[in-house]
Design a protein around this motif. Structure first.
Motif, PDB file in Angstrom:
ATOM      1  N   LEU A 145      20.664  28.205  78.949  1.00  0.00           N
ATOM      2  CA  LEU A 145      20.934  27.541  77.676  1.00  0.00           C
ATOM      3  C   LEU A 145      20.861  28.520  76.513  1.00  0.00           C
ATOM      4  CD1 LEU A 145      19.039  24.136  78.045  1.00  0.00           C
ATOM      5  CD2 LEU A 145      21.511  24.463  77.814  1.00  0.00           C
ATOM      6  N   GLY A 146      19.864  29.401  76.538  1.00  0.00           N
ATOM      7  CA  GLY A 146      19.747  30.386  75.474  1.00  0.00           C
ATOM      8  C   GLY A 146      20.932  31.326  75.430  1.00  0.00           C
ATOM      9  N   TRP A 147      21.391  31.755  76.602  1.00  0.00           N
ATOM     10  CA  TRP A 147      22.551  32.659  76.649  1.00  0.00           C
ATOM     11  C   TRP A 147      23.813  31.955  76.152  1.00  0.00           C
ATOM     12  CZ3 TRP A 147      23.514  37.538  76.656  1.00  0.00           C
ATOM     13  CH2 TRP A 147      24.771  38.020  77.039  1.00  0.00           C
ATOM     14  N   LEU A 148      23.990  30.694  76.509  1.00  0.00           N
ATOM     15  CA  LEU A 148      25.148  29.943  76.019  1.00  0.00           C
ATOM     16  C   LEU A 148      25.097  29.773  74.506  1.00  0.00           C
ATOM     17  CD1 LEU A 148      25.603  27.124  78.690  1.00  0.00           C
ATOM     18  CD2 LEU A 148      27.080  29.092  78.296  1.00  0.00           C
ATOM     19  N   ALA A 149      23.892  29.568  73.962  1.00  0.00           N
ATOM     20  CA  ALA A 149      23.762  29.426  72.510  1.00  0.00           C
ATOM     21  C   ALA A 149      24.205  30.688  71.800  1.00  0.00           C
ATOM     22  CB  ALA A 149      22.317  29.090  72.149  1.00  0.00           C
ATOM     23  N   LEU A 150      23.901  31.842  72.386  1.00  0.00           N
ATOM     24  CA  LEU A 150      24.353  33.101  71.780  1.00  0.00           C
ATOM     25  C   LEU A 150      25.862  33.262  71.932  1.00  0.00           C
ATOM     26  CD1 LEU A 150      23.786  35.880  70.509  1.00  0.00           C
ATOM     27  CD2 LEU A 150      23.421  36.750  72.838  1.00  0.00           C
ATOM     28  N   CYS A 151      26.386  33.018  73.127  1.00  0.00           N
ATOM     29  CA  CYS A 151      27.816  33.218  73.380  1.00  0.00           C
ATOM     30  C   CYS A 151      28.686  32.215  72.633  1.00  0.00           C
ATOM     31  CB  CYS A 151      28.099  33.132  74.883  1.00  0.00           C
ATOM     32  SG  CYS A 151      27.352  34.470  75.825  1.00  0.00           S
ATOM     33  N   ARG A 152      28.132  31.092  72.239  1.00  0.00           N
ATOM     34  CA  ARG A 152      28.894  30.086  71.509  1.00  0.00           C
ATOM     35  C   ARG A 152      29.421  30.622  70.180  1.00  0.00           C
ATOM     36  NH1 ARG A 152      28.515  25.946  67.834  1.00  0.00           N
ATOM     37  NH2 ARG A 152      29.579  23.996  68.430  1.00  0.00           N
ATOM     38  N   VAL A 153      28.777  31.660  69.657  1.00  0.00           N
ATOM     39  CA  VAL A 153      29.221  32.271  68.403  1.00  0.00           C
ATOM     40  C   VAL A 153      30.658  32.766  68.528  1.00  0.00           C
ATOM     41  CG1 VAL A 153      28.783  34.150  66.767  1.00  0.00           C
ATOM     42  CG2 VAL A 153      26.866  32.918  67.807  1.00  0.00           C
ATOM     43  N   TRP A 154      31.030  33.233  69.715  1.00  0.00           N
ATOM     44  CA  TRP A 154      32.375  33.789  69.931  1.00  0.00           C
ATOM     45  C   TRP A 154      33.283  32.819  70.676  1.00  0.00           C
ATOM     46  CZ3 TRP A 154      27.873  36.612  71.086  1.00  0.00           C
ATOM     47  CH2 TRP A 154      27.564  37.617  70.156  1.00  0.00           C
TER      48      TRP A 154
END
Length: 234
Positions: A184-193
């Motif tokens: 979930l944390g990684w998806l939250a970061l990647c959601r920026v792009w």
């Protein structure tokens, strides 16, 4: 960008807390209790068929299975010219896989030995690569789809694969929980792009129609023109 980085940092902090609690034995009651219940369920009349389903779910959610699913997901994106979406999906999965491998090496947690393993494992236990990897993959697919149904299906698949690892005796429940939080944390970061979907593109086109150059001047929206006329009359 800051919000995404903050979400990932918070997720990794939670993973660290779970790791410390697990090593201190504070989670033994939950871990041993749930895995013992899974072992007892494996010995029941329905345990055999359920084990077959769990093995299938675990195989689909394994590294080889995810890479095959990734290739299948990339084909229609490339076919319909969604190059940015395909690139985002591939980089999200690649980066998330490297993150999980790094965390496994840092924590170096052994596999549980409470039940006989019903799957072949060679890596460390914490955090669960199946839980993290499938949270990232199916979560990313749901984000690209952008529908409630997509999120619901993704959640069901992620939960099934995570539970299968406990049922097969190769992960503590806390390993799976930490993997989900990491994903979930990684998806939250990647959601920026995350590439813009059709609705955003239509919104940009609608804005361009409202105001566009005509014969060197800019055409104005009818409501704006009407307001100017009223002002002139006054």
């Amino acid at each position: 960008m800051l919000k995404g980085a903050g979400a990932l940092a918070l997720a990794l902090f939670c993973v660290l807390l779970i790791a410390l609690a697990q090593r201190a034995g504070w989670l033994d009651g939950v871990n041993v209790g749930l895995m013992t219940a899974a072992g007892q369920a494996r010995e029941t009349a329905t345990g055999g068929p359920v084990t077959m389903v769990m093995r299938l779910a675990s195989a689909v959610g394994g590294t080889a299975g995810r890479m095959a699913l990734l290739a299948v997901a990339l084909l229609p994106l490339l076919w319909f010219g969604r190059w940015r979406a395909a690139q985002w999906l591939a980089l999200t999965i690649a980066g998330g896989t490297l993150l999980n491998l790094g965390l496994k090496q840092i924590f170096a947690a052994p596999r549980p030995d409470l039940l006989p393993h019903l799957d072949i494992v060679h890596t460390y236990s914490f955090p669960s690569g199946h839980a993290a990897g499938n949270m990232m993959f199916f979560g990313a697919i749901a984000m690209l789809a952008g529908s409630r149904a997509g999120y619901g299906v993704a959640a069901a698949i992620i939960a099934m694969i995570g539970v299968s690892r406990v049922w097969l005796g190769v992960h503590w429940p806390s390993d799976v929980t930490a993997g989900w939080i990491e994903g979930l944390g990684w998806l939250a970061l990647c959601r920026v792009w995350l590439p813009a979907r059709g609705g955003e593109q239509q919104g940009a086109g609608h804005a361009a129609v409202r105001r566009h150059p005509v014969a060197g001047d800019e055409a104005m929206h009818p409501e704006t023109v009407e307001g100017c006329r009223r002002g002139d009359q006054q």
